[in-house]
Design a protein around this motif. Structure first.
Motif, mmCIF file in Angstrom:
data_model
loop_
_atom_site.group_PDB
_atom_site.id
_atom_site.type_symbol
_atom_site.label_atom_id
_atom_site.label_comp_id
_atom_site.label_asym_id
_atom_site.label_seq_id
_atom_site.Cartn_x
_atom_site.Cartn_y
_atom_site.Cartn_z
ATOM 1 N N SER A 49 0.842 -1.196 0.000
ATOM 2 C CA SER A 49 0.000 0.000 0.000
ATOM 3 C C SER A 49 0.881 1.251 0.000
ATOM 4 O O SER A 49 1.457 1.620 1.025
ATOM 5 N N GLY A 51 0.110 3.856 -2.859
ATOM 6 C CA GLY A 51 -0.344 4.554 -4.056
ATOM 7 C C GLY A 51 -0.393 6.062 -3.956
ATOM 8 O O GLY A 51 -0.262 6.755 -4.969
ATOM 9 N N THR A 62 2.573 0.328 -8.155
ATOM 10 C CA THR A 62 1.239 0.777 -7.745
ATOM 11 C C THR A 62 0.817 2.042 -8.476
ATOM 12 O O THR A 62 -0.232 2.087 -9.115
ATOM 13 N N ASN A 63 1.655 3.084 -8.385
ATOM 14 C CA ASN A 63 1.344 4.374 -9.003
ATOM 15 C C ASN A 63 2.658 5.052 -9.381
ATOM 16 O O ASN A 63 3.393 5.521 -8.493
ATOM 17 N N THR A 300 -6.249 1.912 -9.872
ATOM 18 C CA THR A 300 -6.019 1.978 -8.435
ATOM 19 C C THR A 300 -6.308 3.389 -7.941
ATOM 20 O O THR A 300 -5.827 4.378 -8.524
ATOM 21 N N SER A 302 -6.196 5.852 -4.459
ATOM 22 C CA SER A 302 -5.435 5.861 -3.211
ATOM 23 C C SER A 302 -5.695 7.119 -2.405
ATOM 24 O O SER A 302 -6.007 8.189 -2.961
ATOM 25 N N ASN A 314 -1.677 4.912 4.470
ATOM 26 C CA ASN A 314 -2.096 4.876 3.069
ATOM 27 C C ASN A 314 -3.142 3.779 2.863
ATOM 28 O O ASN A 314 -3.066 2.697 3.457
ATOM 29 N N ASP A 316 -5.179 1.860 -0.465
ATOM 30 C CA ASP A 316 -5.314 1.649 -1.912
ATOM 31 C C ASP A 316 -6.518 0.765 -2.183
ATOM 32 O O ASP A 316 -6.778 -0.200 -1.457
#
Length: 475
Positions: A49, A51, A62-63, A300, A302, A314, A316
């Motif tokens: 996690s 993002g 993730t991002n 995704t 977040s 965080n 996501d």
């Protein structure tokens, strides 16, 4: 002495029936739609996690906008020790098997380029991330002698005899590995807006076996039988791309969003075709084919809460936007696509991670939940008493997945050291044994084939204990 039964299978029938191999369906999701998410110890402790946090090259998983958050160069290597245990239960008995692996699970780095103070663009950063993990898995299901399949044979004198084949055990056995390489760029605008993009290269190399044991009452023998079209080997390459954005709503709150295209896979496959020759003996040929597969597109969303430099939280949420699909080259791909259209549920996964800092000491934790990729299904199967009928199963082929991570770290200044324990668990129904006598998709030994239109279904509990150690350098 028993002679072999006489069955001839054509190549057209072979292609038509490939979709009946459950391992093909499972690997389409487990291998080709779920790429490795092995990151640094920090990433794994927070259950992946990050993002809306970003800050290092693991953001590329993730991002990619998280690259723009970095204000210093970073290079890390993560060692991974994994224990993968499957326990399969059937008719009151259970069999467990462990697979232990040690490897370099992740290598990642980010280089920061600080821009002129005269512009609102603060940084342009370049990052690379390489993740790999073992695809090896062994699932052995116990025997159930209540499951009996009638078989017509011919004895050594040429007389027709009726035999009974008792189910004595089954195993799915998979070897291999999968990996993903991300290369991306991120930018920081005025320390409040971050954007990023990446290209992602995927690779998988697997060998799959599907073997059943049957006992014959005529001579009390027990022999191993291979599922039609197994064993098979696949060497595959794929490509995808990702884009993302992170924005500060306030100094404490951030929101992020990213989109990863489908992964376009090319799968080179070699499989085994069993058949019965004119002399009544079982033979096999090896054939090759190339398939194109498209995994689901993913988005995704977040959110992060960073009240101060000592704490970060965080969340996501990842959602699948499309379904897996093979390029149609024949009836096999049509059957597979029809199965996914009717039974596949779009990916849904929630991840929560947090980090707390006490001077140079770090404490991290995380949790993730991913739903089963398939709807509940009704299939024809044997119950524990060996009676065949229609039965409904949830968590079919693959089940809900829970991930828990905890970790600690210490920042020595230019260097840091992190350690993490992670547990991933799931339970699912494991179907096998079904075959089509007309299509010749049953199980083959050196003597004869065995076919049944019904599945045996065991309950599998998968438990993965992962240990990670990361060595990092900031520059």
């Amino acid at each position: 002495m028993l002679k072999k039964s006489f069955v001839i299978i054509s190549i057209s029938a072979a292609f038509y029936a490939q979709a009946q191999n459950i391992s093909v369906i499972k690997n389409s999701i487990d291998i080709y739609s779920n790429t490795p998410m092995t990151g640094s110890s920090k990433f794994n402790a927070m259950a992946g996690s990050n993002g809306a946090l970003g800050g290092d090259a693991n953001s590329l998983m993730t991002n990619p906008a998280g690259l723009g958050v970095a204000i210093a160069g970073d290079l890390s290597v993560t060692l991974a020790l994994t224990n993968n245990k499957n326990t399969s239960s059937l008719a009151g008995s259970s069999i467990g098997y462990n697979v232990d692996k040690f490897n370099v699970g992740n290598v990642s780095g980010v280089a920061t380029i600080q821009l002129s103070p005269k512009t609102a663009w603060k940084f342009i950063n370049i990052g690379a991330n390489f993740s790999t993990q073992s695809a090896e898995e062994y699932i052995e299901s116990p025997r159930n002698t209540n499951v009996v399949i009638a078989k017509q044979l011919v004895d050594s004198n040429g007389n027709a005899v009726n035999g009974n084949m008792s189910y004595m055990g089954h195993a799915y056995n998979r070897y291999g590995s999968q990996s993903k390489f991300n290369l991306g760029v991120g930018a920081n605008y005025n320390n409040s807006l971050y954007i990023g993009a990446s290209v992602n290269m995927h690779y998988a190399d697997i060998d799959q076996y599907d073997t059943a044991l049957f006992g014959l009452d005529l001579d009390n023998s027990v022999n191993a039988f291979d599922k039609q079209y197994t064993p098979y080997s696949e060497k595959s390459n794929g490509f995808s791309a990702s884009v993302g954005v992170i924005g500060k709503v306030t100094n404490q709150f951030r929101l992020g969003a990213s989109l990863e295209t489908p992964t376009w896979w090319n799968v080179d496959r070699i499989y085994t075709d069993h058949f019965t020759g004119d002399d009544g003996y079982i033979y096999y040929n090896t054939y090759g084919e190339s398939r194109d597969f498209r995994s689901p597109m993913k988005a995704t969303f977040s959110g992060a809460f960073v009240p101060n430099k000592n704490f970060a939280l965080n969340v996501d949420y990842t959602l699948g936007l499309t379904k897996p699909k093979y390029r149609v080259q024949g009836a096999a791909e049509r059957e597979l696509n029809s199965f996914f259209n009717d039974n596949y549920k779009n990916l849904s996964e929630v991840k929560v991670g947090a980090e707390y800092r006490i001077q140079s000491f770090r404490i991290r934790g995380g949790y993730a939940y991913a739903s089963s990729p398939f709807d509940a299904m009704t299939i024809s199967s044997y119950n524990d008493a060996g009676v065949a009928g229609d039965n409904n199963y949830s968590n079919f082929i693959l089940g809900d997945r829970n991930t828990i991570g905890v970790g600690v770290g210490y920042d020595f200044g230019n260097f840091y050291l992190d350690a993490t324990y992670q547990n991933i668990s799931s339970k699912y129904k494991n179907p096998f044994l079904k075959g089509d006598a007309d299509a010749g998709t049953g199980y083959y030994s050196g003597d004869f084939d065995v076919n049944t239109p019904y599945s045996v279904v065991s309950q599998v509990k998968n438990n993965r204990d992962n240990f990670y150690l990361t060595f990092g350098w900031k520059f």
